[in-house]
Design a protein around this motif. Structure first.
Motif, PDB file in Angstrom:
ATOM      1  N   PHE A   9       0.837  -1.193   0.000  1.00 12.46           N
ATOM      2  CA  PHE A   9       0.000   0.000   0.000  1.00 12.46           C
ATOM      3  C   PHE A   9       0.879   1.252   0.000  1.00 12.46           C
ATOM      4  O   PHE A   9       1.844   1.339   0.753  1.00 12.46           O
ATOM      5  CB  PHE A   9      -0.926   0.005   1.219  1.00 12.46           C
ATOM      6  N   GLU A  10       0.530   2.211  -0.827  1.00 12.48           N
ATOM      7  CA  GLU A  10       1.294   3.430  -0.928  1.00 12.48           C
ATOM      8  C   GLU A  10       1.072   4.323   0.294  1.00 12.48           C
ATOM      9  O   GLU A  10       0.027   4.273   0.944  1.00 12.48           O
ATOM     10  CB  GLU A  10       0.907   4.190  -2.194  1.00 12.48           C
ATOM     11  N   VAL A  11       2.058   5.169   0.588  1.00  9.91           N
ATOM     12  CA  VAL A  11       1.935   6.139   1.686  1.00  9.91           C
ATOM     13  C   VAL A  11       0.726   7.036   1.422  1.00  9.91           C
ATOM     14  O   VAL A  11       0.527   7.529   0.312  1.00  9.91           O
ATOM     15  CB  VAL A  11       3.212   6.989   1.800  1.00  9.91           C
ATOM     16  N   GLY A  12      -0.103   7.207   2.454  1.00 12.49           N
ATOM     17  CA  GLY A  12      -1.294   8.033   2.335  1.00 12.49           C
ATOM     18  C   GLY A  12      -2.531   7.286   1.909  1.00 12.49           C
ATOM     19  O   GLY A  12      -3.643   7.815   1.983  1.00 12.49           O
ATOM     20  N   THR A  13      -2.366   6.028   1.477  1.00  7.88           N
ATOM     21  CA  THR A  13      -3.504   5.209   1.070  1.00  7.88           C
ATOM     22  C   THR A  13      -4.412   4.912   2.268  1.00  7.88           C
ATOM     23  O   THR A  13      -3.938   4.754   3.389  1.00  7.88           O
ATOM     24  CB  THR A  13      -3.002   3.873   0.488  1.00  7.88           C
ATOM     25  N   PRO A 199       6.543  13.644  15.419  1.00  4.32           N
ATOM     26  CA  PRO A 199       5.117  13.900  15.148  1.00  4.32           C
ATOM     27  C   PRO A 199       4.671  13.228  13.848  1.00  4.32           C
ATOM     28  O   PRO A 199       5.444  13.105  12.899  1.00  4.32           O
ATOM     29  CB  PRO A 199       5.053  15.428  15.039  1.00  4.32           C
ATOM     30  N   LEU A 200       3.430  12.814  13.830  1.00  2.13           N
ATOM     31  CA  LEU A 200       2.891  12.175  12.634  1.00  2.13           C
ATOM     32  C   LEU A 200       2.645  13.223  11.548  1.00  2.13           C
ATOM     33  O   LEU A 200       2.165  14.322  11.827  1.00  2.13           O
ATOM     34  CB  LEU A 200       1.584  11.465  12.972  1.00  2.13           C
ATOM     35  N   PRO A 201       2.950  12.906  10.291  1.00  2.00           N
ATOM     36  CA  PRO A 201       2.805  13.875   9.186  1.00  2.00           C
ATOM     37  C   PRO A 201       1.375  13.921   8.678  1.00  2.00           C
ATOM     38  O   PRO A 201       1.064  13.426   7.594  1.00  2.00           O
ATOM     39  CB  PRO A 201       3.760  13.299   8.138  1.00  2.00           C
ATOM     40  N   LEU A 202       0.488  14.531   9.447  1.00  2.00           N
ATOM     41  CA  LEU A 202      -0.935  14.478   9.129  1.00  2.00           C
ATOM     42  C   LEU A 202      -1.471  15.725   8.441  1.00  2.00           C
ATOM     43  O   LEU A 202      -2.630  15.738   8.020  1.00  2.00           O
ATOM     44  CB  LEU A 202      -1.734  14.232  10.420  1.00  2.00           C
ATOM     45  N   GLU A 203      -0.660  16.788   8.352  1.00  2.00           N
ATOM     46  CA  GLU A 203      -1.151  18.022   7.764  1.00  2.00           C
ATOM     47  C   GLU A 203      -1.603  17.783   6.322  1.00  2.00           C
ATOM     48  O   GLU A 203      -0.877  17.223   5.498  1.00  2.00           O
ATOM     49  CB  GLU A 203      -0.062  19.103   7.780  1.00  2.00           C
ATOM     50  N   GLY A 204      -2.829  18.195   6.046  1.00  2.00           N
ATOM     51  CA  GLY A 204      -3.353  18.066   4.694  1.00  2.00           C
ATOM     52  C   GLY A 204      -3.944  16.708   4.374  1.00  2.00           C
ATOM     53  O   GLY A 204      -4.473  16.507   3.271  1.00  2.00           O
TER      54      GLY A 204
END
Length: 226
Positions: A9-13, A199-204
């Protein structure tokens, strides 16, 4: 977009973790992929994610855990109903070792400060077209953010699940080995416990949602590992 099995699975999927018993979905939650290296998968979740879970479990959770025995009885009987549940309060990074009898989670508060580590003991994971299927084996472990102290949780529930046939001898042996492995990894700060607390990269990132067919295609038994 989801990559078909056996691809990664791709990142962000969006991926879905389902707990399945007797060919029936016990719970299903959507996550966003942080990393998929093949033998393990890390995902992110945060307040507002909505999933499906047993209505009896929801009632017990809202009642500070009272009624958990009824939840386990219901699971063993296969008679549960699913209701919508929204995750609240914490942001979570979860590590799913596909061949492991455990899952490791890192919990963060609203300001993304570390709160704890949490280990769920569960069946090895099976990839599906929408994510992974597993089954929660009821036993848990909690550790301080710096891993200086651990505490076992729900030991009595685990034994109750054994008596009801939810955890057979094969799964029990897997859990016993996993307990030793997890303690060793904590003491040596290796494996998933070597990951940092960045921190988790959740912005956007948009909140993931469950697919409409999330209840279909479940495995035929809660103990399907060959």
């Amino acid at each position: 977009m989801t990559i078909n099995v056996p691809g990664r699975f791709e990142v962000g999927t969006t991926v879905v973790r389902r707990h399945v018993w007797g060919g029936k979905v016990w719970s299903a939650m959507p996550y966003r992929v942080l990393e998929d290296v093949g033998d393990y998968l890390t995902v992110a979740s945060w307040p507002g994610l909505r999933g499906l879970v047993s209505t009896t479990w929801i009632k017990a959770f809202l009642d500070d855990g009272h009624g958990r025995d009824q939840t386990i009885q219901e699971l063993a009987s296969g008679t549960w109903r699913l209701g919508w549940w929204a995750w609240q309060g914490t942001t979570v990074r979860s590590w799913y070792g596909l061949d492991a009898y455990f899952t490791v989670r890192q919990y963060f508060d609203a300001d993304r400060r570390p709160l704890s580590w949490y280990v769920d003991f569960d069946l090895p994971k099976q990839r599906t077209r929408m994510g992974i299927d597993t089954f929660d084996l009821l036993l848990d472990l909690v550790a301080e953010p710096d891993l200086s102290r651990i505490q076992w949780k729900d030991v009595e529930e685990y034994e109750h699940g054994r008596r009801l046939g939810l955890i057979d001898d094969r799964a029990h042996q897997g859990v016993l080995a996993a307990r030793e492995e997890v303690v060793g990894l904590i003491e040596s700060r290796q494996g998933p416990f070597a990951h940092d607390w960045s921190p988790l990269p959740l912005e956007g990132w948009r909140t993931p949602v469950l697919p409409v067919d999330v209840r279909s295609g479940a495995v035929s038994s809660g103990l399907w590992i060959s």
